[in-house]
Design a protein around this motif. Sequence first.
Motif, PDB file in Angstrom:
ATOM      1  N   GLU A  74     -26.869 -19.211 -11.930  1.00  0.00           N
ATOM      2  CA  GLU A  74     -26.126 -18.035 -12.439  1.00  0.00           C
ATOM      3  C   GLU A  74     -26.656 -17.659 -13.810  1.00  0.00           C
ATOM      4  N   SER A  75     -26.849 -18.658 -14.658  1.00  0.00           N
ATOM      5  CA  SER A  75     -27.365 -18.427 -16.001  1.00  0.00           C
ATOM      6  C   SER A  75     -28.753 -17.780 -15.936  1.00  0.00           C
ATOM      7  N   TYR A  76     -29.564 -18.247 -15.018  1.00  0.00           N
ATOM      8  CA  TYR A  76     -30.913 -17.697 -14.836  1.00  0.00           C
ATOM      9  C   TYR A  76     -30.840 -16.219 -14.454  1.00  0.00           C
ATOM     10  N   ASN A  77     -29.954 -15.914 -13.541  1.00  0.00           N
ATOM     11  CA  ASN A  77     -29.818 -14.519 -13.102  1.00  0.00           C
ATOM     12  C   ASN A  77     -29.374 -13.628 -14.256  1.00  0.00           C
ATOM     13  N   LEU A  78     -28.443 -14.164 -15.088  1.00  0.00           N
ATOM     14  CA  LEU A  78     -27.974 -13.401 -16.246  1.00  0.00           C
ATOM     15  C   LEU A  78     -29.112 -13.171 -17.226  1.00  0.00           C
ATOM     16  N   GLN A  79     -29.899 -14.224 -17.469  1.00  0.00           N
ATOM     17  CA  GLN A  79     -31.035 -14.138 -18.402  1.00  0.00           C
ATOM     18  C   GLN A  79     -32.038 -13.100 -17.924  1.00  0.00           C
ATOM     19  N   LEU A  80     -32.242 -13.073 -16.623  1.00  0.00           N
ATOM     20  CA  LEU A  80     -33.172 -12.093 -16.062  1.00  0.00           C
ATOM     21  C   LEU A  80     -32.717 -10.666 -16.359  1.00  0.00           C
ATOM     22  N   GLN A  81     -31.383 -10.480 -16.213  1.00  0.00           N
ATOM     23  CA  GLN A  81     -30.819  -9.139 -16.445  1.00  0.00           C
ATOM     24  C   GLN A  81     -31.010  -8.704 -17.902  1.00  0.00           C
ATOM     25  N   HIS A  82     -30.903  -9.694 -18.849  1.00  0.00           N
ATOM     26  CA  HIS A  82     -30.988  -9.353 -20.273  1.00  0.00           C
ATOM     27  C   HIS A  82     -32.405  -9.416 -20.829  1.00  0.00           C
ATOM     28  N   MET A  83     -33.357  -9.713 -19.978  1.00  0.00           N
ATOM     29  CA  MET A  83     -34.741  -9.855 -20.433  1.00  0.00           C
ATOM     30  C   MET A  83     -35.276  -8.627 -21.149  1.00  0.00           C
ATOM     31  N   GLN A  84     -34.953  -7.496 -20.573  1.00  0.00           N
ATOM     32  CA  GLN A  84     -35.484  -6.244 -21.122  1.00  0.00           C
ATOM     33  C   GLN A  84     -34.969  -5.975 -22.528  1.00  0.00           C
ATOM     34  N   ASP A  85     -33.778  -6.528 -22.846  1.00  0.00           N
ATOM     35  CA  ASP A  85     -33.185  -6.252 -24.154  1.00  0.00           C
ATOM     36  C   ASP A  85     -33.798  -7.099 -25.271  1.00  0.00           C
ATOM     37  N   LEU A  86     -34.588  -8.081 -24.924  1.00  0.00           N
ATOM     38  CA  LEU A  86     -35.128  -8.973 -25.949  1.00  0.00           C
ATOM     39  C   LEU A  86     -36.185  -8.294 -26.790  1.00  0.00           C
ATOM     40  N   GLU A  87     -36.139  -8.552 -28.092  1.00  0.00           N
ATOM     41  CA  GLU A  87     -37.104  -7.947 -29.013  1.00  0.00           C
ATOM     42  C   GLU A  87     -37.614  -9.014 -29.986  1.00  0.00           C
ATOM     43  N   GLY A  88     -38.572  -8.608 -30.767  1.00  0.00           N
ATOM     44  CA  GLY A  88     -39.080  -9.490 -31.832  1.00  0.00           C
ATOM     45  C   GLY A  88     -39.790 -10.688 -31.264  1.00  0.00           C
ATOM     46  N   PRO A  89     -39.654 -11.845 -31.941  1.00  0.00           N
ATOM     47  CA  PRO A  89     -40.410 -13.038 -31.527  1.00  0.00           C
ATOM     48  C   PRO A  89     -40.021 -13.525 -30.133  1.00  0.00           C
ATOM     49  N   TYR A  90     -38.858 -13.132 -29.649  1.00  0.00           N
ATOM     50  CA  TYR A  90     -38.403 -13.620 -28.327  1.00  0.00           C
ATOM     51  C   TYR A  90     -38.789 -12.675 -27.194  1.00  0.00           C
ATOM     52  N   ALA A  91     -39.567 -11.650 -27.529  1.00  0.00           N
ATOM     53  CA  ALA A  91     -39.867 -10.626 -26.530  1.00  0.00           C
ATOM     54  C   ALA A  91     -40.584 -11.202 -25.309  1.00  0.00           C
ATOM     55  N   GLY A  92     -41.416 -12.207 -25.512  1.00  0.00           N
ATOM     56  CA  GLY A  92     -42.181 -12.742 -24.384  1.00  0.00           C
ATOM     57  C   GLY A  92     -41.488 -13.900 -23.671  1.00  0.00           C
ATOM     58  N   TRP A  93     -40.278 -14.152 -24.052  1.00  0.00           N
ATOM     59  CA  TRP A  93     -39.581 -15.324 -23.479  1.00  0.00           C
ATOM     60  C   TRP A  93     -39.286 -15.095 -21.998  1.00  0.00           C
ATOM     61  N   MET A  94     -39.660 -16.087 -21.237  1.00  0.00           N
ATOM     62  CA  MET A  94     -39.464 -15.977 -19.781  1.00  0.00           C
ATOM     63  C   MET A  94     -38.529 -17.075 -19.309  1.00  0.00           C
ATOM     64  N   PRO A  95     -37.403 -16.711 -18.741  1.00  0.00           N
ATOM     65  CA  PRO A  95     -36.540 -17.768 -18.208  1.00  0.00           C
ATOM     66  C   PRO A  95     -37.204 -18.398 -16.971  1.00  0.00           C
ATOM     67  N   GLU A  96     -36.938 -19.681 -16.801  1.00  0.00           N
ATOM     68  CA  GLU A  96     -37.527 -20.345 -15.633  1.00  0.00           C
ATOM     69  C   GLU A  96     -36.452 -20.573 -14.579  1.00  0.00           C
ATOM     70  N   LYS A  97     -36.816 -20.284 -13.371  1.00  0.00           N
ATOM     71  CA  LYS A  97     -35.837 -20.449 -12.287  1.00  0.00           C
ATOM     72  C   LYS A  97     -35.566 -21.945 -12.101  1.00  0.00           C
ATOM     73  N   PRO A  98     -34.300 -22.347 -12.059  1.00  0.00           N
ATOM     74  CA  PRO A  98     -34.025 -23.782 -11.871  1.00  0.00           C
ATOM     75  C   PRO A  98     -34.487 -24.250 -10.494  1.00  0.00           C
ATOM     76  N   SER A  99     -34.931 -25.495 -10.442  1.00  0.00           N
ATOM     77  CA  SER A  99     -35.399 -26.048  -9.161  1.00  0.00           C
ATOM     78  C   SER A  99     -34.292 -26.906  -8.563  1.00  0.00           C
ATOM     79  N   ILE A 100     -34.215 -26.880  -7.257  1.00  0.00           N
ATOM     80  CA  ILE A 100     -33.192 -27.728  -6.610  1.00  0.00           C
ATOM     81  C   ILE A 100     -33.548 -29.208  -6.743  1.00  0.00           C
ATOM     82  N   MET A 101     -34.763 -29.498  -7.210  1.00  0.00           N
ATOM     83  CA  MET A 101     -35.145 -30.891  -7.391  1.00  0.00           C
ATOM     84  C   MET A 101     -34.313 -31.566  -8.474  1.00  0.00           C
ATOM     85  N   LEU A 102     -33.696 -30.726  -9.317  1.00  0.00           N
ATOM     86  CA  LEU A 102     -32.790 -31.283 -10.336  1.00  0.00           C
ATOM     87  C   LEU A 102     -31.688 -32.106  -9.687  1.00  0.00           C
TER      88      LEU A 102
END
Lengths: 301, 364
Positions: free
Chosen positions: B50-78
Amino acid sequence: MIRTENLTKVYNGKPAVDGLDLEVGEGEIFGFLGPNGAGKSTTILMLTGMIEPTGGRCFVDGIEVANDPLNVKKTIGYLPEDVGFYGNMTGEQNLDYFARFYGMDAKARKERIAELLELVHLDGVTQKAGEYSRGMKQRLGLAQALINDPKVLFLDEPTANLDPEGVREYRELVEHLAGEGKTIFVSSHILSEVRVVCRTVGLLSKGKLAAQGTLEEVARALAPSDGDAVRIVVETREHLPAIDDPAVIDIERNGNRAVVRAKADIRDRLSASLFEQGLHVREMRLEEPEIEDVFMAAYRR
Amino acid sequence: MALDRLFNVARKEFSDHITSRRFVIILGLFLVISAIGMHSGIETYNTMLESYNLQLQHMQDLEGPYAGWMPEKPSIMLVFSSMMSYMTMLGGILAIAIGFDLVSKEKETRSLKSLLSHPVYRDEIINGKALGGVGALGFAMALALAIALAMLLLFSVVPTLEEFAAILVFGAVSLGFLLAYFAIALMMSTVAKESGNALIYTLVIFFTVSSLLPMFGMMAANAFAGDPPEPPQMPRMPQEVVRTSSSGGYFTTSVSQSVVHGGTEDPEWREYEEEMKTYIEKRKLINDISNLLSPQSNYQTIAIAVTQPQIFSMMQSPYDTTPEETTGLAGALGKVWMNIAALIVFPSAFFAAAYVKFMRMDIR
């Protein structure tokens, strides 16, 4: 059927079996006698291919055991001393496990196991082998030794855990198996037991074969030597007079009874002399040592 | 060696294991605890998703040094990480429980003599016993993985092909770990005359390689690596570089780790950093060599590489701040080849020792 040539097994520098030369013919019931620790079980372990000899060779049905133990095991049956089984399995399951090593199919196994369980009076017993009494285990041990219908059967102290009824049944079974032409090798330290079932015996002492033959032959061979002298027991109704015979060496007197040690068997002369003196002879015989005494003396040597 | 005789022994041993009360109880306990751990793992996974999906939605809003930040999809191996911790304890106990009396009990009950009087070679017996034990542990592992997969599907979590492959690898590695302790137990069972002694010897080795050895490794690392280098007498500290995977993401921006002093790189700090890096690598090397003798350490290293590759990368090179390229399952396994080799060599050595001892055993 069974032959050993200078068979030797050394444990920690001490010979348990020392240059054993033994021969047992086909169809014989052979008693392998000896005190505890004489090397009987070690000999059997070598004959059954379970341990390798340090020296010498042994053959069963013409196969050299050390060279081809697997084929020997297919030919023989072995009841170990204090036999053990898988306690979590029934007698039938134990036998089935062993029978699979002979390549028997399911039908053959089922029939053979039913036949053997009936033979040893364990048919219908549903208990696990872990709950068996020692006598029941011994009987199941006989059944597992016979699972492959062996030509040669090795029985190590077979009556050790049996009650008198079990012993009687065991004797009948051995007779029955001998009747089928099987060679039976019975190891025991109990002379009375071997005496009842075995036709020939071998006496092992400190790893060496002391004597082999029929029981009487072995007893004679083992009897303490008294030169050529014989001992004659004499008993008369009346007081025994002086015995005057040149062959007499000495006389132990006890009232009407005496043991005469002579250079030769003088019973004919002695009885004639006593008859002439008007005496009534109650007993006159050559004294031979008891077989038990002879074996006990040999055990102690 | 004939296969029919080998399989006859193995079949009986396998049947004995899976019907024994001891095996059923420990396996049941392991499965129940694993299932509970899996359940909580799946809940964590769903939250992270859920957190990953939210991060994806807010990706476009990121600016400055965090502009290139890419959330990683969680693996079920966890989800399987929790199983790893239960495996090292209960799994180890299960492996010891089925192996410690395999031969000694046969000596005690004298069934070995009866068995050996039938046409079967000794190597067929010991190999059959090993095969039966491996089969029983494989059965236990397959059951645990089947339950885990069933739970994933029950919670509508469908693994991808690569995740499925990773699950299978995790299962195989876990089986390898169980075999290590099974091999120790089998060896001790062959050496000891009584099952009680065999169990004690096995437990001594179990605790030695699982607890004492890593401690000795650390002590050896301290002793051989010496004292850490002293930082230069300057007030400025190197800029802390933060890498994280707990949030399921990482920075793709390049952050310099060199210290800038007065607009130029400070050679003293640079030297200190190099010395520190060498010192840590030396310590790690000594520790890693010592840990190669511990099935627990090897198993954990491999399992983390398979289930949590990001954490594994951080553990492997804590000073390396370059962004980690996703190497896939094969790449992760490639990095732990020494641990995989150690996890194969360890049980093989004990099996070999058990084999030699059994072949020469006095059966009087």
